[in-house]
Design a protein around this motif. Structure first.
Motif, PDB file in Angstrom:
ATOM      1  N   MET B 101       0.880  -1.180   0.037  1.00 45.47           N
ATOM      2  CA  MET B 101       0.111   0.073   0.032  1.00 45.47           C
ATOM      3  C   MET B 101       0.943   1.268  -0.030  1.00 45.47           C
ATOM      4  O   MET B 101       1.732   1.494   0.918  1.00 45.47           O
ATOM      5  N   ALA B 102       0.528   1.972  -0.986  1.00 42.59           N
ATOM      6  CA  ALA B 102       1.823   3.072  -1.299  1.00 42.59           C
ATOM      7  C   ALA B 102       1.567   4.010   0.070  1.00 42.59           C
ATOM      8  O   ALA B 102       0.401   4.219   0.544  1.00 42.59           O
ATOM      9  N   ARG B 103       2.572   4.873   0.438  1.00 48.76           N
ATOM     10  CA  ARG B 103       2.525   5.886   1.316  1.00 48.76           C
ATOM     11  C   ARG B 103       3.500   6.845   0.812  1.00 48.76           C
ATOM     12  O   ARG B 103       4.531   6.984   0.775  1.00 48.76           O
ATOM     13  N   GLY B 104       2.850   8.137   0.856  1.00 51.10           N
ATOM     14  CA  GLY B 104       3.567   9.216   0.569  1.00 51.10           C
ATOM     15  C   GLY B 104       3.646   9.520  -1.075  1.00 51.10           C
ATOM     16  O   GLY B 104       3.321  10.531  -1.544  1.00 51.10           O
ATOM     17  N   LYS B 105       4.213   8.452  -1.690  1.00 49.86           N
ATOM     18  CA  LYS B 105       4.451   8.495  -3.126  1.00 49.86           C
ATOM     19  C   LYS B 105       4.006   6.996  -3.545  1.00 49.86           C
ATOM     20  O   LYS B 105       4.193   6.224  -3.158  1.00 49.86           O
ATOM     21  N   VAL B 106       3.528   7.330  -4.949  1.00 49.73           N
ATOM     22  CA  VAL B 106       3.529   6.040  -5.671  1.00 49.73           C
ATOM     23  C   VAL B 106       4.703   6.000  -6.579  1.00 49.73           C
ATOM     24  O   VAL B 106       5.012   7.021  -6.985  1.00 49.73           O
ATOM     25  N   LEU B 107       5.061   4.585  -6.659  1.00 40.45           N
ATOM     26  CA  LEU B 107       6.523   4.409  -7.438  1.00 40.45           C
ATOM     27  C   LEU B 107       6.171   3.717  -8.631  1.00 40.45           C
ATOM     28  O   LEU B 107       7.142   3.423  -9.180  1.00 40.45           O
ATOM     29  N   TYR B 108       5.117   3.275  -9.009  1.00 40.31           N
ATOM     30  CA  TYR B 108       4.883   2.646 -10.359  1.00 40.31           C
ATOM     31  C   TYR B 108       3.353   2.540 -10.709  1.00 40.31           C
ATOM     32  O   TYR B 108       2.466   2.814  -9.884  1.00 40.31           O
ATOM     33  N   ASP B 109       3.105   2.547 -11.900  1.00 37.63           N
ATOM     34  CA  ASP B 109       1.832   2.201 -12.684  1.00 37.63           C
ATOM     35  C   ASP B 109       1.318   0.899 -12.100  1.00 37.63           C
ATOM     36  O   ASP B 109       1.975  -0.005 -12.115  1.00 37.63           O
ATOM     37  N   GLY B 110       0.219   1.086 -11.156  1.00 33.72           N
ATOM     38  CA  GLY B 110      -0.468  -0.029 -10.468  1.00 33.72           C
ATOM     39  C   GLY B 110      -0.151  -0.247  -8.989  1.00 33.72           C
ATOM     40  O   GLY B 110      -0.902  -1.172  -8.440  1.00 33.72           O
ATOM     41  N   HIS B 111       0.594   0.729  -8.573  1.00 35.64           N
ATOM     42  CA  HIS B 111       0.781   0.723  -7.072  1.00 35.64           C
ATOM     43  C   HIS B 111      -0.489   0.901  -6.538  1.00 35.64           C
ATOM     44  O   HIS B 111      -1.114   1.788  -6.675  1.00 35.64           O
ATOM     45  N   ALA B 112      -0.706   0.146  -5.348  1.00 30.71           N
ATOM     46  CA  ALA B 112      -1.819   0.062  -4.481  1.00 30.71           C
ATOM     47  C   ALA B 112      -1.908   1.615  -3.755  1.00 30.71           C
ATOM     48  O   ALA B 112      -0.951   1.843  -3.161  1.00 30.71           O
ATOM     49  N   VAL B 113      -2.964   2.105  -3.681  1.00 36.96           N
ATOM     50  CA  VAL B 113      -3.206   3.477  -3.070  1.00 36.96           C
ATOM     51  C   VAL B 113      -4.390   3.426  -1.866  1.00 36.96           C
ATOM     52  O   VAL B 113      -4.244   3.951  -0.908  1.00 36.96           O
ATOM     53  N   ALA B 114      -5.156   2.477  -2.248  1.00 36.71           N
ATOM     54  CA  ALA B 114      -6.436   2.331  -1.316  1.00 36.71           C
ATOM     55  C   ALA B 114      -7.222   0.886  -1.630  1.00 36.71           C
ATOM     56  O   ALA B 114      -6.990   0.381  -2.749  1.00 36.71           O
ATOM     57  N   ALA B 115      -8.162   0.353  -0.635  1.00 33.95           N
ATOM     58  CA  ALA B 115      -9.129  -0.579  -0.964  1.00 33.95           C
ATOM     59  C   ALA B 115     -10.346  -0.529  -0.300  1.00 33.95           C
ATOM     60  O   ALA B 115     -10.523   0.014   0.871  1.00 33.95           O
ATOM     61  N   VAL B 116     -11.162  -1.229  -0.986  1.00 33.02           N
ATOM     62  CA  VAL B 116     -12.715  -1.275  -0.666  1.00 33.02           C
ATOM     63  C   VAL B 116     -13.051  -2.506  -0.200  1.00 33.02           C
ATOM     64  O   VAL B 116     -12.634  -3.538  -1.042  1.00 33.02           O
ATOM     65  N   ALA B 117     -14.020  -2.691   0.810  1.00 28.96           N
ATOM     66  CA  ALA B 117     -14.573  -3.883   0.813  1.00 28.96           C
ATOM     67  C   ALA B 117     -16.095  -3.729   0.610  1.00 28.96           C
ATOM     68  O   ALA B 117     -16.505  -2.740   1.291  1.00 28.96           O
ATOM     69  N   ALA B 118     -16.879  -4.379   0.131  1.00 28.35           N
ATOM     70  CA  ALA B 118     -18.270  -4.136  -0.075  1.00 28.35           C
ATOM     71  C   ALA B 118     -19.138  -5.412  -0.284  1.00 28.35           C
ATOM     72  O   ALA B 118     -18.586  -6.421  -0.279  1.00 28.35           O
ATOM     73  N   VAL B 119     -20.441  -5.359  -0.600  1.00 30.36           N
ATOM     74  CA  VAL B 119     -21.269  -6.432  -0.449  1.00 30.36           C
ATOM     75  C   VAL B 119     -21.061  -7.478  -1.657  1.00 30.36           C
ATOM     76  O   VAL B 119     -21.216  -8.476  -1.715  1.00 30.36           O
ATOM     77  N   ASN B 120     -20.673  -6.669  -2.848  1.00 29.87           N
ATOM     78  CA  ASN B 120     -20.328  -7.627  -3.818  1.00 29.87           C
ATOM     79  C   ASN B 120     -19.231  -6.824  -4.939  1.00 29.87           C
ATOM     80  O   ASN B 120     -19.084  -5.737  -4.514  1.00 29.87           O
ATOM     81  N   PRO B 121     -18.776  -7.566  -5.837  1.00 36.34           N
ATOM     82  CA  PRO B 121     -17.535  -6.769  -6.522  1.00 36.34           C
ATOM     83  C   PRO B 121     -18.006  -5.736  -7.382  1.00 36.34           C
ATOM     84  O   PRO B 121     -17.321  -4.979  -7.422  1.00 36.34           O
ATOM     85  N   ARG B 122     -19.241  -5.523  -7.814  1.00 38.67           N
ATOM     86  CA  ARG B 122     -19.871  -4.384  -8.541  1.00 38.67           C
ATOM     87  C   ARG B 122     -19.888  -2.978  -7.742  1.00 38.67           C
ATOM     88  O   ARG B 122     -19.279  -2.372  -8.369  1.00 38.67           O
ATOM     89  N   VAL B 123     -20.088  -3.344  -6.480  1.00 38.46           N
ATOM     90  CA  VAL B 123     -20.377  -2.289  -5.502  1.00 38.46           C
ATOM     91  C   VAL B 123     -18.835  -1.666  -5.255  1.00 38.46           C
ATOM     92  O   VAL B 123     -18.487  -0.468  -5.207  1.00 38.46           O
ATOM     93  N   ALA B 124     -18.055  -2.653  -5.097  1.00 36.83           N
ATOM     94  CA  ALA B 124     -16.701  -2.375  -4.659  1.00 36.83           C
ATOM     95  C   ALA B 124     -15.952  -1.545  -5.759  1.00 36.83           C
ATOM     96  O   ALA B 124     -15.121  -0.614  -5.845  1.00 36.83           O
TER      97      ALA B 124
END
Lengths: 162, 755, 286, 81
Positions: B101-124
């Motif tokens: 999980m990136a902190r301060g800077k992202v270091l590459y295309d695709g670096h994770a910055v946040a994540a969501v948990a939801a009731v189904n993949p579509r909502v996520a």
């Protein structure tokens, strides 16, 4: 969100389900029906791990909407063995070490069965091109091709099948 | 108990004859449960938001709109992975957390910055679009040479080469390997070849994307189900990153749909764990293929300069290499392994190899089958074949003349014990493939390769069941049939049928610590531990027989699955089979088991020689592989067909790397081909059958002589294919993959040189 | 998102015409679903054309073979008349994706997807295929090369779909072929694709030719200069050189992950030469 | 007294010395002795190295015995795939 009510046949059984319009057949099989034999390797039709048969033709179930299956006949890996009795392809894959990790195996078996039902005596080249849409990263394909050839020979009734 | 080294053992009853595998039926019927195949009641679905930039400062993240979306249950960012003392003491783990999980800077295309948990993949998925990240885009660098150049964009302000100096740099480490007087060696040479080679970053390309299911209970204890090469590693890393006590986290390894080194670290597991902790519900997180390519480990890409010299009668006098490896956003590119393996097949009098480990704005490299070795071998084997051609010597003869042998000094320093390179070269030369006539535009390439192989921490538990069958628990995920080999070795030791042993991959709560399945270590190390666990069980079995017969324990021995009196003086008793002993275990002292825990070393290096015939379409630059032969030393092949499979699979991965696989970046530093459509791994119709020949030079470090076989096979193909193309076209590929546009241009720029 | 499976063309046209928001007709769906899954498109309505019986027909008409919009590639490649009369079109259609994709993908879908690299389109252009467009204002016939206007864009108006494609019957001594270049043997998008159709007179002189070129411009090209290079010749080496030069000259590709400008320009000529030889051999046998 | 050889770039931290004669019964004690003879090596040794004794690689086992005439090499920490 509108749900579709779908009635379809899966491995000979009538199955009813509700699905979202954007859910794929693969999503339905895995998430709604608990049939996890078909795998999602790419979601774009490039790896073949989700291969199932629909009305006699193999398809990538990630490229079929769940709603499209209404009234169709689906065959999946779960229906390939008859109880404890494995299909010759399954047996030859097992005996010939044609699988390593096994993630591509269900898709390849479903695809290979469709090939042998259409062409009982395919050449090596025909097998390779038929299966070109089923990626395998472990085996280098050699033992997969040989297992299909051996199963085909057995299914043709040739006694010297390895 | 000292290991009973008996590598000359020949009379195997089970080992070497394994036919089917215990997990096989589940895998051909679709029943086997892989990473994404697990479901839990009340389960949420998670998705990760990833950086659209190669390099950018994160000025702010606003998750409020996503959190307000109906169906969203939690959002996490770097703030949900706070510092803790154990973590901060471990630099590698701090980097893993940053990668997760990136902190301060992202270091590459695709670096994770946040994540969501939801009731189904579509909502996520919808929620991801509602997360507002304010980026300040920074200059980026994805090329190894540019990253090393003065004035390059700097990824880590605090990075210093080898921890020394004052100036920020992208060069994390340098290394030097070698011995002898390199200048004198080149003076002795009659011929010198000097060239620079590059190899693109290849992805491990396992068909199963990373997947996990995490479930944290109200009391703070948690479970993870995931596909990994090492669930103990997952447990320890996740616990430390999430600030949990290790014993409160239990990890179960699912079946694993390929790894090849790419699943020897963590990417998504702590994220699912944090989301589960925040929501109090099970959270499933499955990567898409796009995410696999953008944010999990490809291998390092490399730029390698090689200079080698030989006398006119074919003795290599000096070998010099400079290896520049970029390993993505964090230190760890295996240039050290490249430097050590580069010349390991030969015994030049003087050798020097320098390695650079460089960071760039790409995903952090992960291990890939013999990490660091294939790209070095590509360069060295190209030059070796060119030298052979220069002095008019057959390429196998030239290699034989310079081959590392048992007792010779390795290029990385130590003296080799029993090794089998010469045996592979001789078998390759004698193989019919080496004398098949070639047609126009066809060429034959030869290359050899080396890999160390490793042991590592291993714990095994073997329990004798009430009916005399055996339950074996190992802690190394079965990535390609290792359960079969474990069953075979246990059965061999106990003298019982293969079918009477069942092997499971035990979870982290049920068995002692095991290192990841890597370094071709499982058949060697888990096998070794299995054999010793079986021997411990035999001791218990013999002791029970002794009790029953009323004779001393040392008067009983084990033979063919039965306890028998050790000699004529022990007394006359009919044999007691494992079944009979197991049936009365309760009354004779309790359950019968054998355990073994070890830090296994002495894996024994493995060598291979490959021969490839290729045909070049001179008008399009397309290369067709006509024939391929692998000859490899397996020490002792426990399951020969699986050994062949490992060899074939590794070779084909190498062919893919040589021909078409590479990470392609655009001028914004974004990955252009994050999918199987344009990251082109070989398909069935691209290949011929792959011929194999197993050579068995027993490893003195293993009771049965076993060597690891998984990795060596990817080392020679890059050089072998390049040599075949050079032979077919008269021009030498120095840039891999040698894709059609590159080869066509090469043939035009350097038409038909003499070689 | 809504999903509809109308039973008739008229219903489909009405649905498409009356819907608001983003609307897609779907034939095989092998491109649309990929874009849907990646979040690249967010349709409000998808209209599935596969439940319309009329679109599943392959019918021999007076002036050619009419292929319905919902006929998958695999079915076309099992149709004896199609294989015999339009081997180039069948070849091209049979190259789209894997066996699995073949069971779903359609020629018309490939055309309407409007990718410059679509395999079936250069072959259809070479074959002189005519698309039958149906919409709220009736039916019109349009040469296939006029359907794509830019990558991902077509000349179809709101509510319009292509109902079928007519493959016009060829005179005697005609032959066609399609070749594409990809780095692997399967599963790739064309780096260059060339479709060629030609007709000979009794003495073997080429009297008519059409050349379609894919993946070298924003849309598939009908290269008239390439056809002129063949017409009036015996399709000998000189003519083939002129054909290759014309194809290379017509190519104005881009550099991308699949190939360089330099490579595509050259391969356009190389493939044209090879495709013409196959087409010639077929023409000589017909 | 076993001869202990450092990999090339490691000798920079030992003031250019490549070889050490060390009298130690096992790997752990050998590394400790090496660290006290060349203190700048200590952080690297503590982070983990691979030790070769007579050609066999040891990544972990600190108690592996070293014979007086053993050939010992210090190599970088290694990992596989």
């Amino acid at each position: 969100m509108t749900h579709s009510h779908v009635t379809t046949t899966i491995n000979g059984d009538t199955v009813d389900y509700l699905c979202d319009a954007e859910e794929t057949l693969l999503d339905v099989l895995r998430d709604r029906l608990g049939m996890t034999g078909a795998k999602e390797g790419c979601g774009t039709g490039d790896c073949g791990a989700c291969t199932v048969e629909m009305d006699g033709r193999i398809v990538c179930s990630c490229l079929v909407l769940g709603a499209e299956a209404d009234g169709r006949s689906i065959r999946t890996i779960e229906g390939m063995a008859k109880g404890e009795e494995l299909h010759p392809l399954q047996r030859h894959f097992l005996e010939g070490a044609a699988l390593q990790c096994g993630i591509c195996t269900p898709g390849i078996l479903v695809a290979a069965r469709a090939l042998l039902e259409k062409n009982p005596n395919p050449s090596e080249t025909e097998i390779r091109y038929w299966l070109a849409g089923n990626l395998c990263r472990c085996t280098g394909y050699d033992k997969i091709i040989r297992a299909v050839q051996n199963a085909a020979a057995e299914m043709r009734g040739e006694s010297n099948a390895a | 108990m000292p290991l009973d080294h008996n590598p000359d053992k020949k009379d195997f009853k089970v080992v070497g004859h394994v036919k089917t595998r215990p997990d096989g039926v589940d895998k051909v019927t679709g029943r086997a449960k892989f990473g994404a195949d697990m479901f839990a009641p009340g389960m949420l679905h998670a998705k990760i938001l990833r950086s659209p930039h190669a390099h950018a400062r994160i000025k702010s993240i606003d998750t409020s709109k996503a959190e307000a979306l109906p169906g969203v249950k939690a959002v996490v960012t770097a703030a949900d992975f706070p510092d803790n003392p154990d973590l901060l003491a471990n630099e590698e783990l701090v980097n893993i957390r940053y990668n997760v999980m990136a902190r301060g800077k992202v270091l590459y295309d695709g670096h994770a910055v946040a994540a969501v948990a939801a009731v189904n993949p579509r909502v996520a998925r919808q929620a991801l679009k509602l997360i507002e990240v304010d980026y300040e885009v920074l200059p980026h660098v994805v090329d190894v040479e540019l990253a090393m150049a003065p004035g390059a964009p700097i990824l880590h302000e605090d990075l210093r080469t080898n921890g020394e100096g004052d100036e920020p740099t992208n060069v994390a480490r340098t290394i030097e390997i070698g011995h002898g007087d390199i200048d004198a060696g080149f003076k002795e040479a009659d011929f010198i070849v000097e060239r620079t080679f590059t190899a693109g970053a290849a992805h491990q390309g396992y068909i199963e994307p990373h997947a996990c299911l995490a479930n944290v209970s109200g009391d703070g204890s948690g479970e993870i189900w995931c596909c990994t090469q090492g669930h103990f590693m997952v447990r320890d890393f996740c616990a430390q990153i999430c600030g949990m006590e290790v014993s409160k986290l239990r990890v179960t390894a699912s079946e694993i749909g390929g790894g090849f080194g790419g699943k020897t670290t963590i990417f998504i597991e702590p994220v699912a764990l944090a989301l589960s902790r925040k929501t109090g519900r099970p959270v499933k997180l499955v990567m898409t293929r796009d995410e696999v390519f953008r944010a999990t480990g490809p291998t390092a890409s490399s730029s390698t300069h090689i200079k080698m010299g030989c006398t006119k009668d074919g003795v290599i006098t000096a070998a010099y290499a400079e290896l520049h490896y970029q390993g993505g956003a964090f230190p760890g590119a295996p240039s050290d392994m490249g430097a050590m393996t580069a010349f390991a097949c030969y015994q030049p009098k003087a050798v020097k190899a320098l390695g650079w480990d460089v960071v760039t704005n790409r995903p952090k490299q992960a291990a890939y089958r013999a990490p660091g070795a294939p790209m070095a071998a590509f360069a060295v084997e190209s030059v070796v074949s060119e030298l052979a051609a220069k002095i008019g010597m057959d390429p196998i003869d030239f290699r034989l003349k310079n081959a590392a042998t048992s007792g010779s000094r390795s290029s990385y320093g130590p003296t080799y014990s029993d090794i089998g390179l010469v045996e592979t070269l001789e078998a390759a030369k004698a193989h019919p493939n080496y004398s098949i006539p070639l047609g126009p535009n066809q060429g034959r390439g030869v290359a050899s390769g080396f890999w160390f192989n490793f042991g590592g921490q291993t714990a095994v538990s073997l329990n004798v069941n009430i009916d005399g069958s055996v339950a074996l628990s190992v802690g190394t995920p079965d990535i390609g049939g290792s359960r079969a080999s474990m069953c075979a070795m246990a059965a061999e030791e106990l003298g019982i049928p293969y079918e009477n042993v069942q092997t499971i991959i035990a979870d982290t709560g049920s068995l002692g610590y095991n290192d990841v399945t890597d370094g071709s270590r499982v058949t060697f190390a888990s096998g070794l531990a299995t054999i010793e666990a079986a021997r411990n069980a035999k001791k218990v079995l013999c002791a029970r027989a002794a009790k029953i017969w009323g004779i001393p324990e040392d008067a009983v021995k084990w033979e063919d699955g039965c306890a028998i009196p050790a000699g004529p003086n022990a007394g006359e008793f009919p044999p007691l089979s494992i079944k009979e002993l197991a049936a009365q275990a309760g009354e004779t002292g309790g359950p019968i088991a054998g355990h073994y825990e070890i830090s296994a070393d002495g894996a024994g290096p493995s060598f291979a020689t490959h021969i490839v015939d290729a045909e070049v379409d001179r008008e399009t630059g397309r290369i067709t592989i006509l024939r391929y032969l692998i000859v490899q030393d397996a020490g002792k092949a426990v399951s020969p067909t699986y050994v062949e499979g490992q060899m074939q699979g590794g070779a084909v991965q190498g062919i893919g790397w040589a021909l078409n696989e590479e990470y392609i970046y655009n001028d914004k530093g974004l990955l252009e081909n994050p999918g199987f459509l344009d990251y082109r791994i070989p398909v069935a119709s691209d290949l011929p059958m792959i011929d194999t020949q197993i050579v068995e030079v027993p490893n003195p470090g293993h009771p049965y002589g076993v060597r690891g076989v998984g990795e060596t096979s990817i080392v020679p193909p890059l050089g072998a294919v390049a040599n075949a193309v050079a032979a077919a076209t008269g021009t030498r590929p120095q840039e891999l993959p040698v894709s059609p546009p590159r080869l066509l241009k090469l043939m035009k720029d350097q038409p038909l040189a003499a070689e | 998102m809504r999903f509809e499976s109308p039973a008739t063309v008229a219903e489909a046209v009405t649905l498409l015409n009356e819907a608001t928001g983003t609307v897609y007709p779907m034939a095989g769906g092998t491109d649309l679903l990929v874009r849907l899954r990646s979040g690249f498109v967010e349709p409000d309505l998808i209209v599935d054309l596969k439940r319309i019986d009329a679109l599943h027909m392959i019918v021999q008409e007076a002036d050619g073979l009419r292929v319905g919009a919902a006929v998958p590639s695999a079915e076309l490649n099992e149709h004896a008349d199609a294989l015999a009369g339009w081997p180039g079109v069948c070849e091209a259609t049979g190259l789209i994706g894997s066996t699995q994709v073949q069971g779903r993908c359609t020629m018309v879908g490939n055309l309407c997807n409007a990718s410059p690299a679509a395999d079936s389109v250069p072959a259809l252009v070479a074959a002189g295929a005519i698309a039958r467009v149906v919409g709220p204002n009736g039916t019109r016939d349009v040469p296939v090369e006029e359907i794509p206007t830019a990558p991902g864009r077509t000349s179809l108006k709101k509510g319009e779909i292509i109902e079928s494609v007519l493959l016009p019957t060829k005179p005697a001594h005609s032959g066609e072929a399609y070749l594409r270049f990809i780095p692997r043997t399967e599963m790739d998008i064309a780096v260059v694709g060339v479709g060629i159709s030609l007709t000979l007179d009794d003495s073997g002189i080429c009297t008519d030719a059409r050349v379609g070129l894919g993946a070298v411009a924003a849309t598939v090209l009908l290269v008239e200069d390439a056809a002129k290079a063949l017409i009036g010749t015996k399709v000998d080496d000189a003519a083939l050189d002129a054909l290759a030069a014309a194809c290379s000259a017509a190519a104005s590709p881009i550099n991308d992950k699949r190939g360089t400008i330099e490579f595509r320009v050259e391969i356009a000529g190389t493939l044209a030469r090879r495709a013409a030889k196959i087409a010639l051999a077929r023409a000589q046998q017909n | 007294m076993a001869k202990v050889v450092l990999w090339g770039s490691l000798s920079r931290l030992a003031d250019g010395r490549k070889e050490f004669d060390i009298d130690a019964p096992d790997i752990g004690r050998m590394l400790a002795a090496l660290g006290s003879e060349a203190p700048k090596l200590k952080p690297i040794l503590d982070k983990g190295v691979t030790v070769s004794i007579d050609g066999t690689l040891y990544r972990l086992d600190r108690f592996k015995t070293i014979d007086p005439d053993s050939e010992v090499f210090i190599l970088p920490k290694m990992a596989g795939g």
